[in-house]
Enzyme design. Structure first.
Site, mmCIF file in Angstrom:
data_model
loop_
_atom_site.group_PDB
_atom_site.id
_atom_site.type_symbol
_atom_site.label_atom_id
_atom_site.label_comp_id
_atom_site.label_asym_id
_atom_site.label_seq_id
_atom_site.Cartn_x
_atom_site.Cartn_y
_atom_site.Cartn_z
ATOM 1 N N ASP A 197 31.889 48.404 22.467
ATOM 2 C CA ASP A 197 32.270 47.145 23.122
ATOM 3 C C ASP A 197 32.690 46.107 22.082
ATOM 4 O O ASP A 197 33.675 45.383 22.257
ATOM 5 C CB ASP A 197 31.141 46.622 24.037
ATOM 6 C CG ASP A 197 29.764 46.674 23.411
ATOM 7 O OD1 ASP A 197 29.615 47.222 22.295
ATOM 8 O OD2 ASP A 197 28.809 46.168 24.034
ATOM 9 N N ASP A 204 40.189 57.409 23.990
ATOM 10 C CA ASP A 204 41.239 57.250 25.002
ATOM 11 C C ASP A 204 41.469 55.766 25.269
ATOM 12 O O ASP A 204 42.601 55.276 25.254
ATOM 13 C CB ASP A 204 40.812 57.960 26.298
ATOM 14 C CG ASP A 204 41.843 57.793 27.404
ATOM 15 O OD1 ASP A 204 43.039 57.949 27.115
ATOM 16 O OD2 ASP A 204 41.446 57.497 28.548
ATOM 17 N N TYR A 227 35.258 64.499 29.030
ATOM 18 C CA TYR A 227 36.447 65.178 29.541
ATOM 19 C C TYR A 227 36.197 66.634 29.884
ATOM 20 O O TYR A 227 36.852 67.198 30.753
ATOM 21 C CB TYR A 227 37.585 65.110 28.514
ATOM 22 C CG TYR A 227 38.381 63.838 28.560
ATOM 23 C CD1 TYR A 227 37.790 62.626 28.239
ATOM 24 C CD2 TYR A 227 39.717 63.858 28.919
ATOM 25 C CE1 TYR A 227 38.519 61.462 28.263
ATOM 26 C CE2 TYR A 227 40.453 62.699 28.951
ATOM 27 C CZ TYR A 227 39.859 61.504 28.619
ATOM 28 O OH TYR A 227 40.589 60.355 28.651
ATOM 29 N N LYS A 233 28.206 54.220 20.947
ATOM 30 C CA LYS A 233 27.369 53.345 21.783
ATOM 31 C C LYS A 233 25.924 53.768 21.531
ATOM 32 O O LYS A 233 25.184 54.171 22.441
ATOM 33 C CB LYS A 233 27.790 53.498 23.256
ATOM 34 C CG LYS A 233 27.163 52.495 24.211
ATOM 35 C CD LYS A 233 27.663 51.071 24.054
ATOM 36 C CE LYS A 233 26.891 50.138 24.970
ATOM 37 N NZ LYS A 233 27.221 48.707 24.715
ATOM 38 N N ASP A 257 44.656 53.098 23.671
ATOM 39 C CA ASP A 257 45.576 52.328 24.520
ATOM 40 C C ASP A 257 45.528 50.848 24.140
ATOM 41 O O ASP A 257 46.557 50.174 24.081
ATOM 42 C CB ASP A 257 45.197 52.459 26.013
ATOM 43 C CG ASP A 257 46.031 53.525 26.715
ATOM 44 O OD1 ASP A 257 46.511 54.441 26.024
ATOM 45 O OD2 ASP A 257 46.199 53.429 27.945
HETATM 46 C C1 IPM Z 1 45.967 60.368 26.829
HETATM 47 C C2 IPM Z 1 46.040 60.395 28.320
HETATM 48 C C3 IPM Z 1 45.272 61.610 28.828
HETATM 49 C C4 IPM Z 1 43.852 61.441 28.363
HETATM 50 C C5 IPM Z 1 45.357 61.823 30.331
HETATM 51 C C6 IPM Z 1 46.796 61.928 30.791
HETATM 52 C C7 IPM Z 1 44.555 62.997 30.786
HETATM 53 O O1 IPM Z 1 45.543 59.207 28.850
HETATM 54 O O2 IPM Z 1 46.481 61.317 26.190
HETATM 55 O O3 IPM Z 1 45.396 59.427 26.284
HETATM 56 O O4 IPM Z 1 43.062 60.726 29.003
HETATM 57 O O5 IPM Z 1 43.489 62.018 27.340
HETATM 58 MG MG MG Z 2 45.013 57.770 27.399
#
Ligand code: IPM
Ligand code: MG
Length: 367
Positions: A227, A251, A146, A195, A255
């Site tokens: 993975d 990240d 990032y 990884k 999710d």
């Molecule tokens: C999160 C989001 C952010 C990230 C984006 C919006 C830049 O996906 O907070 O997980 O990737 O960190």
């Molecule tokens: Mg995210």
């Protein structure tokens, strides 16, 4: 106690859910004799519309001067919003990355919990969901891909893009310490995800995590390749307590973990630095399609406010009161539309409420 809180309502459903979280905080303040001072700042699209950039230096200074930041969500529809015609560094998300870096918020805590009352929302097979799960992803937030150097240039006549993934041992050590500290307050297990079969940065990660582990003899440490972790999250999520991982993996895995709960509208998060300061926000996004309709679920933001009370202000009783109120609205059958059950049979015992009604209910349970 005086609590100085900067709020970032942001975009999409952000303003609605922050309003409800403030209502709940005000109820807590009243019940426990505290004094909440709020100041709003602009970030994301809301800031672009006024200042042309997603976060101003003044806004950063306001955030720095506060004890904590409570955020809603930022960003819009990436295919239709004019914000996404701007160059990347001027888009809403750039504001979020900028504030993370400016406030040195290197530790991102993302709990993923399957609530008993919402177990039917879990998309996994019943034999898996029946075991329940309660994990926390500790994601490194200010390093790695990032924030590495990036460029796109022509090499031998071909457009070529480069992103760099760098971690120093200090960056790894400080996030590992946070991971083990949190594990000590939970079920004392850390799964460090990397990884290491391919990446040098992962091999250094593993080495430093093992060094840090020596200071926490009570915590069980295991290493897992990313993975495999992605598979294990859907195969057997109950095995996880704290998942410790770098920025990009965190990240993606966070999710996945939130999806596995089936109720992303319930999940909070905290981003912390080396002091008591923190930025607290729901794990979900700005949901521009339902903005302004009073149907968003404010619970993730309310629970993020509870995390704020716990981590920044050490107000455990107050945080417990919020979490208990959330439990109670669920057991009493109140649901925003995103957490309504799917079958008619189950729906019969539920009462669907909007965003502000949910806030009112939580307030009534706290009083
Ligand atoms: C999160 C989001 C952010 C990230 C984006 C919006 C830049 O996906 O907070 O997980 O990737 O960190
Ligand atoms: Mg995210």
């Amino acid at each position: 106690m005086d609590l100085n809180i900067v709020c970032i309502p942001g975009d999409g459903i952000g303003p609605e859910i922050v309003t409800e979280a403030k209502k709940v905080l005000d109820a807590v303040a009243k019940a426990y004799g505290h004094n909440m001072n709020y100041k709003d700042i602009l970030m994301g699209g809301a800031s672009i519309d006024v200042h042309g950039i997603p976060l101003t230096d003044e806004a950063i200074a306001d955030a720095k001067a506060a004890d904590a930041v409570l955020m809603g969500s930022i960003g819009g529809n990436t295919s239709t919003s004019p914000w996404y015609k701007l160059p990347p560094e001027k888009r809403p998300e750039a504001g979020l990355l900028k504030i993370r870096k400016a406030l040195n918020l290197f530790a991102n805590l993302r709990p993923a919990v399957l609530y008993d009352e919402l177990a039917s929302a879990c998309p996994l097979k019943e034999e898996i969901s029946a075991k329940g799960f309660d994990m926390l992803i500790m994601r490194e937030l200010t390093g790695g891909l990032y924030f590495g150097e990036r460029k796109t240039e022509e090499v031998n006549g071909k457009l070529t893009a480069v992103d760099t993934l760098t971690y120093s041992e200090d960056e790894i050590r400080r996030i590992a310490i946070k991971g083990f500290d949190v594990a000590m307050k939970r079920r004392k297990k850390v799964t460090s995800v990397d990884k290491a079969n391919v990446l040098d940065s992962s091999r250094l990660w593993r080495k430093i995590v093992e060094e840090v582990a020596k200071d926490y003899p009570e915590v069980t440490l295991e290493h897992m390749l990313v993975d495999n972790c992605a598979m294990q999250l859907v195969k057997d999520p109950a095995q996880f307590d704290v998942i410790l991982t770098e920025n990009m993996f965190g990240d993606i895995l966070s999710d996945e973990a939130s999806m596995v709960t089936g109720s992303i509208g319930m999940l909070s998060s905290a981003s912390l630095n080396d002091t008591k300061f923190g930025l607290y926000e729901p794990s979900h996004g700005s949901a521009p399609d339902i903005a302004g309709k009073n149907i968003a679920n404010p619970i993730a933001t309310v629970l993020s406010a509870a995390m704020m009370l716990r981590y920044t202000f050490d107000l455990d009783k107050e945080a417990d009161a919020i979490e208990a109120a959330v439990k109670k609205v669920l057991t009493d059958g109140y649901r925003t539309v995103d957490i309504m059950p799917q079958t008619e049979e189950e729906k019969k015992n539920m009462k669907q409420v909007g965003c502000s009604e949910m806030g009112d209910l939580l307030v009534s349970y706290i009083q």
